[in-house]
Design an enzyme around this catalytic site. Structure first.
Site, PDB file in Angstrom:
ATOM      1  N   ASP A  91      -4.248   5.742 -13.202  1.00 22.46           N
ATOM      2  CA  ASP A  91      -4.590   6.483 -14.490  1.00 22.46           C
ATOM      3  C   ASP A  91      -5.859   6.037 -15.266  1.00 22.46           C
ATOM      4  O   ASP A  91      -6.548   6.796 -15.666  1.00 22.46           O
ATOM      5  CB  ASP A  91      -3.156   6.828 -14.905  1.00 22.46           C
ATOM      6  CG  ASP A  91      -2.183   7.432 -14.486  1.00 22.46           C
ATOM      7  OD1 ASP A  91      -2.630   8.106 -13.413  1.00 22.46           O
ATOM      8  OD2 ASP A  91      -1.164   7.912 -14.968  1.00 22.46           O
ATOM      9  N   GLY A  97     -14.822   3.895  -1.805  1.00 20.40           N
ATOM     10  CA  GLY A  97     -15.147   4.143  -0.267  1.00 20.40           C
ATOM     11  C   GLY A  97     -14.624   5.803  -0.023  1.00 20.40           C
ATOM     12  O   GLY A  97     -14.992   5.998   1.018  1.00 20.40           O
ATOM     13  N   ASN A  98     -13.640   6.234  -0.939  1.00 11.94           N
ATOM     14  CA  ASN A  98     -13.200   7.571  -0.406  1.00 11.94           C
ATOM     15  C   ASN A  98     -14.205   8.731  -1.003  1.00 11.94           C
ATOM     16  O   ASN A  98     -13.856   9.808  -0.943  1.00 11.94           O
ATOM     17  CB  ASN A  98     -11.958   7.816  -0.789  1.00 11.94           C
ATOM     18  CG  ASN A  98     -10.732   7.130   0.112  1.00 11.94           C
ATOM     19  OD1 ASN A  98     -11.117   7.036   1.166  1.00 11.94           O
ATOM     20  ND2 ASN A  98      -9.688   6.771  -0.512  1.00 11.94           N
ATOM     21  N   VAL A 124       3.162   3.082  -1.575  1.00 14.65           N
ATOM     22  CA  VAL A 124       4.716   2.742  -1.285  1.00 14.65           C
ATOM     23  C   VAL A 124       5.443   4.359  -1.452  1.00 14.65           C
ATOM     24  O   VAL A 124       6.545   4.468  -1.128  1.00 14.65           O
ATOM     25  CB  VAL A 124       5.255   2.036  -2.252  1.00 14.65           C
ATOM     26  CG1 VAL A 124       4.633   0.410  -1.948  1.00 14.65           C
ATOM     27  CG2 VAL A 124       5.030   2.139  -3.579  1.00 14.65           C
ATOM     28  N   HIS A 125       4.703   5.354  -2.223  1.00 12.29           N
ATOM     29  CA  HIS A 125       5.196   6.670  -2.246  1.00 12.29           C
ATOM     30  C   HIS A 125       5.635   7.149  -0.968  1.00 12.29           C
ATOM     31  O   HIS A 125       6.456   8.276  -0.725  1.00 12.29           O
ATOM     32  CB  HIS A 125       4.478   7.550  -3.190  1.00 12.29           C
ATOM     33  CG  HIS A 125       2.976   7.522  -2.572  1.00 12.29           C
ATOM     34  ND1 HIS A 125       2.131   6.617  -2.971  1.00 12.29           N
ATOM     35  CD2 HIS A 125       2.282   8.220  -1.572  1.00 12.29           C
ATOM     36  CE1 HIS A 125       0.906   6.945  -2.534  1.00 12.29           C
ATOM     37  NE2 HIS A 125       0.990   7.705  -1.637  1.00 12.29           N
ATOM     38  N   GLU A 152       1.062   0.083  -5.012  1.00  7.80           N
ATOM     39  CA  GLU A 152       0.310   1.059  -5.152  1.00  7.80           C
ATOM     40  C   GLU A 152       1.237   2.269  -4.913  1.00  7.80           C
ATOM     41  O   GLU A 152       1.975   2.505  -3.891  1.00  7.80           O
ATOM     42  CB  GLU A 152      -0.795   1.404  -4.183  1.00  7.80           C
ATOM     43  CG  GLU A 152      -1.470   2.535  -4.138  1.00  7.80           C
ATOM     44  CD  GLU A 152      -2.484   3.084  -2.892  1.00  7.80           C
ATOM     45  OE1 GLU A 152      -3.496   3.831  -3.271  1.00  7.80           O
ATOM     46  OE2 GLU A 152      -2.349   2.574  -1.900  1.00  7.80           O
ATOM     47  N   ASP A 206       0.851  -1.249  -0.119  1.00  6.41           N
ATOM     48  CA  ASP A 206       0.064   0.062   0.102  1.00  6.41           C
ATOM     49  C   ASP A 206       0.987   1.285   0.032  1.00  6.41           C
ATOM     50  O   ASP A 206       1.750   1.455   0.588  1.00  6.41           O
ATOM     51  CB  ASP A 206      -0.937  -0.025   1.230  1.00  6.41           C
ATOM     52  CG  ASP A 206      -1.646   1.387   1.271  1.00  6.41           C
ATOM     53  OD1 ASP A 206      -2.517   1.452   0.571  1.00  6.41           O
ATOM     54  OD2 ASP A 206      -1.543   1.986   2.264  1.00  6.41           O
ATOM     55  N   HIS A 222      -7.889   3.842 -14.048  1.00  6.97           N
ATOM     56  CA  HIS A 222      -9.283   4.305 -13.570  1.00  6.97           C
ATOM     57  C   HIS A 222     -10.005   5.769 -13.801  1.00  6.97           C
ATOM     58  O   HIS A 222     -11.127   6.004 -14.041  1.00  6.97           O
ATOM     59  CB  HIS A 222      -9.219   4.077 -12.057  1.00  6.97           C
ATOM     60  CG  HIS A 222     -10.229   4.405 -11.374  1.00  6.97           C
ATOM     61  ND1 HIS A 222     -10.359   5.798 -10.725  1.00  6.97           N
ATOM     62  CD2 HIS A 222     -11.432   3.963 -10.996  1.00  6.97           C
ATOM     63  CE1 HIS A 222     -11.674   6.049 -10.438  1.00  6.97           C
ATOM     64  NE2 HIS A 222     -12.112   4.907 -10.247  1.00  6.97           N
ATOM     65  N   HIS A 223      -9.075   6.733 -13.467  1.00  7.33           N
ATOM     66  CA  HIS A 223      -9.360   8.087 -13.623  1.00  7.33           C
ATOM     67  C   HIS A 223     -10.150   8.322 -14.917  1.00  7.33           C
ATOM     68  O   HIS A 223     -10.900   9.059 -15.014  1.00  7.33           O
ATOM     69  CB  HIS A 223      -8.308   9.060 -13.196  1.00  7.33           C
ATOM     70  CG  HIS A 223      -7.766   8.605 -11.799  1.00  7.33           C
ATOM     71  ND1 HIS A 223      -8.283   8.079 -10.951  1.00  7.33           N
ATOM     72  CD2 HIS A 223      -6.537   9.035 -11.278  1.00  7.33           C
ATOM     73  CE1 HIS A 223      -7.652   8.016  -9.677  1.00  7.33           C
ATOM     74  NE2 HIS A 223      -6.414   8.599  -9.976  1.00  7.33           N
TER      75      HIS A 223
END
Length: 583
Positions: free
Chosen positions: A311, A384-385, A260-261, A291, A258, A313-314
C-alpha cells in the site's frame, strides 16, 4: 548427519549414516521406486508406512543419485540439497556440517534492519554478491534479502519458478559458496534474508504429481495451478524442514514468504510460523516476513515479524507518476490521504472495498507497531512486472524520487531498497526466464496478453515490442549499470541511512503513531512518539508547489531532501524533525 537431529521416519532428503547414506522419498502415489546412482547401480527402495520408500547405499557426500518410477521415469529428489546442473538431472549428496564457519554471529534485532533486495544472478552468483557486501555495509545497509535461490529450470530466472526448494541453484554456486556469502555478510554486520516460495512450484521440472499427487489439491485453484496441500502433515513438514534448513544449516537471519495468500488453508500459514519459532532458540534473532495480498494483521508481529506493505508503494507511485490503471486505481482517488493512513496505521485498506478488486481488502492494523511493516518505493515486482521494467527514475522527477526515498528511509517502518536504487540506476529490471522451447513461447505470449487490458498496449503491434522473457538480452539488459551521477545518489542514500541509524533506530522500540494527515493533494505530515519520548515528524511534498504546513521549529530539523522554508514543505521534498530528544 542431517544437521538438525531429525527423526529419520519423517525427514526429507538424504541422511548421512555410519554405513553411507539413507535415501528416502515420500511417494504415496507410486507402486515401486528405485534408487539410481550415477555409477549405474540401481537399488530397489523398500516401501514403508505412510507412502514412504527408503534405501541405504554405501556412498557419501558428492555421490550423484536420483530415483526411478516403475515406468522408468527418472526424477530428482524433491528435497535435493544440490543438483549436478539442471533440475531434471542427478541430485548430489551433501554434508550440511562440512562448512567451517569463520564468523561468530549473534544476529541483529529487527528494528535495526535497512534492507537491500538483491537478485543473485544479476550480481554474478553467490561470489558476486559476497564481493558487494563491503560496499553495501559502508552505505549503511544492515540486511540483504536475496530473491529466491532454489533450483529452477535453465540458467536465468527470477526464482519464483523454482521446483527443488532445498537446492541452491547451481548456476549461482554451490551450497558452500552460499554459506561463504552469508559468512562474509555476518563479518560485516549484515543480516542475510531469503525469499522462499511455498505457495507453488514452477511448471518445468516439478515431478511431484507423478508420484505424490496428494501434495496438491486439484480442486483448489491458485494463479499458479492447484493449491499446495498444506493440510497434509507430510506436506507441511516438507516446508518446515525447508525453512529450518535455511535458518539452521545456512544461518540465514530470516525468510520472506512469497504470496502467502495462496497458501491454503489459511490457518496453515500461522501454524508454519509457530512451528518455525518453536524450533529456533529464544535468544537467536530470526525474522519472518510476509508478502500477503490479504493484509491480515492477525499474523503480525507474531508469528511473523513484518509484512511487505504494498500500500505504501502504491500511494507513492501514484503521487510520483499519476498512473491510475490496474491496482493503482485503488489509490488514485486520494493518494496523499491513503499514504497518511499507511504512515499512521499500516494498511491503506482495512476492510473497505477496493474498487479495482471489487471486494473488501485488508484488516484493521493501527494497533501494530510501525516495524510490522516493510516500506519501499520500488521492489522486484513493482518494477519487473511492468512491460518494459522501468524504474522510478525513468517515470518520475528525480527530486520527487529523492523525496520518496527519504520518506522510506526515515519513517519508523522498516525500509527496503531494490538493487541499483541506492545508486540511482536507470537501467530496467525485466522479467526473465530460460525455459525450454514450447513453454518459452507460452510464457512470452502469455505475458504480452496480460498487458492487453492496459490502454498503452491495446494495439497488438505495441504488445509485440514487450521484451521476450526468454531472450538472453532480457537478462543482460537487467544488470544494474551505475549512471554518471551514481556517486551523487549514493551520497544521498548514505546520508539518509546515517540519519536513520543516528536519530530513528535507537528510538524505534516502543514507537507509536501520533497520527498523520494529508495537508494537500500531494503532501503529508506524520508524527510518532518514539520509544524514548521524543517526537519524530516527517513532512513530504510530492507536488510541484510549496505546501504550507504546521511544522516544528527549524532548529529541530535533522534531514531535508530539499531547500528548507519556514512553515512550509518545499516542492518534491521530505523534511524530518525530532523534538524533545533527551540530551
Amino acid at each position: 548427519m542431517s544437521g538438525r537431529g531429525h527423526d529419520t521416519t519423517t525427514a526429507f532428503g538424504p541422511i548421512l549414516t555410519a554405513n553411507g547414506t539413507l535415501f528416502r522419498l515420500w511417494a504415496p502415489g507410486a507402486e515401486a521406486i528405485e534408487l539410481e546412482l550415477s555409477t549405474g547401480a540401481r537399488l530397489p527402495m523398500a516401501p514403508r508406512a505412510g507412502g514412504w520408500f527408503e534405501a541405504e547405499a554405501a556412498v557419501g557426500p558428492g555421490a550423484l543419485y536420483r530415483f526411478r518410477l516403475k515406468d522408468g521415469t527418472p526424477i530428482p529428489d524433491p528435497a535435493s540439497r544440490a543438483q549436478a546442473g539442471d533440475v531434471h538431472g542427478f541430485s548430489i549428496v551433501t554434508d550440511p556440517g562440512a562448512y567451517r564457519w569463520r564468523t561468530a554471529w549473534a544476529g541483529r534485532p529487527w528494528h535495526e534492519a535497512v534492507i537491500l533486495e538483491v537478485h543473485a544472478g544479476l550480481c554474478g552468483g553467490f561470489k558476486g554478491v559476497a564481493e558487494k557486501i563491503p560496499a553495501w555495509a559502508a552505505l549503511g545497509i544492515t540486511a540483504v534479502e536475496l530473491m529466491p535461490v532454489a533450483a529452477f529450470p535453465g540458467t536465468r530466472n527470477w526464482g519464483y519458478d523454482g521446483v527443488l526448494p532445498f537446492a541452491p541453484a547451481a548456476i549461482y554456486g554451490t551450497p558452500d559458496e552460499l554459506k561463504a556469502l552469508i559468512d562474509t555478510a555476518h563479518a560485516y554486520g549484515v543480516m542475510m534474508l531469503l525469499d522462499v516460495v511455498y505457495n507453488h512450484f514452477g511448471p518445468d521440472g516439478n515431478y511431484l504429481g507423478l508420484y505424490a499427487p496428494d501434495f496438491f489439491h486439484p480442486e483448489q485453484a491458485t494463479p499458479w495451478g492447484p493449491a499446495v496441500a498444506f493440510d497434509r502433515p507430510e506436506v507441511s513438514r516438507f516446508f518446515l524442514e525447508n525453512a529450518l534448513m535455511w535458518i539452521e544449516d545456512f544461518r540465514f537471519d530470516g525468510l520472506r514468504l512469497d504470496a502467502v495468500h495462496a497458501i491454503l488453508p489459511p490457518q496453515a500459514l500461522a501454524a508454519l510460523g509457530r512451528d518455525i519459532r518453536a524450533r529456533i532458540p529464544a535468544d537467536r534473532p530470526v525474522h519472518l516476513l510476509l508478502e500477503n495480498e490479504h493484509n491480515d494483521a492477525a499474523l503480525l508481529p507474531r508469528p511473523f515479524d513484518a509484512q511487505w506493505n504494498d500500500d505504501i508503494h502504491h500511494c507513492l507511485h501514484v503521487l510520483l507518476t499519476d498512473e491510475r490503471e490496474a491496482y493503482y486505481g485503488d489509490f488514485a482517488d486520494a493518494p496523499a490521504h491513503r499514504l497518511a493512513r499507511c504512515l499512521s496505521e499500516g494498511f491503506a485498506y482495512q476492510g473497505e472495498a477496493a474498487p479495482n478488486l471489487g471486494r473488501p481488502r485488508g484488516t484493521p492494523s493501527a494497533h501494530l507497531p510501525p516495524t510490522a511493516f516493510v516500506a519501499f518505493a520500488q521492489n522486484h515486482d513493482q518494477i519487473g512486472n511492468r512491460a518494459f521494467g522501468e524504474r522510478l527514475l525513468a517515470l518520475a522527477d528525480p527530486d520527487g524520487v529523492r523525496a520518496a526515498l527519504a520518506l522510506v528511509l526515515l519513517a519508523p517502518q522498516i525500509p527496503m531498497l531494490f538493487m541499483g536504487e541506492e545508486m540511482g540506476v536507470r537501467t530496467p529490471f525485466l522479467f526473465f526466464t530460460d525455459h525450454a522451447e514450447g513453454l518459452a513461447d507460452l510464457v512470452r505470449e502469455g505475458r504480452r496478453a496480460e498487458f492487453a487490458r492496459f490502454s498503452a498496449f491495446a494495439d497488438p503491434a505495441r504488445r509485440a515490442t514487450i521484451p521476450d522473457p526468454n531472450a538472453q538480452a532480457t537478462f543482460t539488459t537487467s544488470i544494474p549499470v551505475p549512471p554518471p551521477d551514481a556517486d551523487e545518489w549514493q551520497d544521498f542514500v548514505e546520508d539518509m541511512i546515517a540519519a536513520r541509524h543516528t536519530h530513528v533506530v535507537p528510538r524505534l522500540e516502543g514507537a507509536a503513531s501520533l497520527g498523520a494527515l494529508a495537508v494537500s493533494d500531494h503532501a503529508v505530515v506524520a508524527r510518532w512518539r518514539m520509544g524514548d519520548g521524543a517526537v519524530l515528524t516527517l513532512a513530504a511534498n510530492f507536488g510541484g508547489e510549496t505546501c504550507p504546513a504546521d511544522l516544528p521549529a527549524a532548529l529541530h530539523l535533522i534531514v531535508s531532501s530539499g531547500a528548507v522554508e519556514d512553515f512550509a514543505i518545499p516542492p518534491r521534498a521530505t523534511l524530518a524533525f525530532l523534538e524533545g530528544a533527551p540530551a
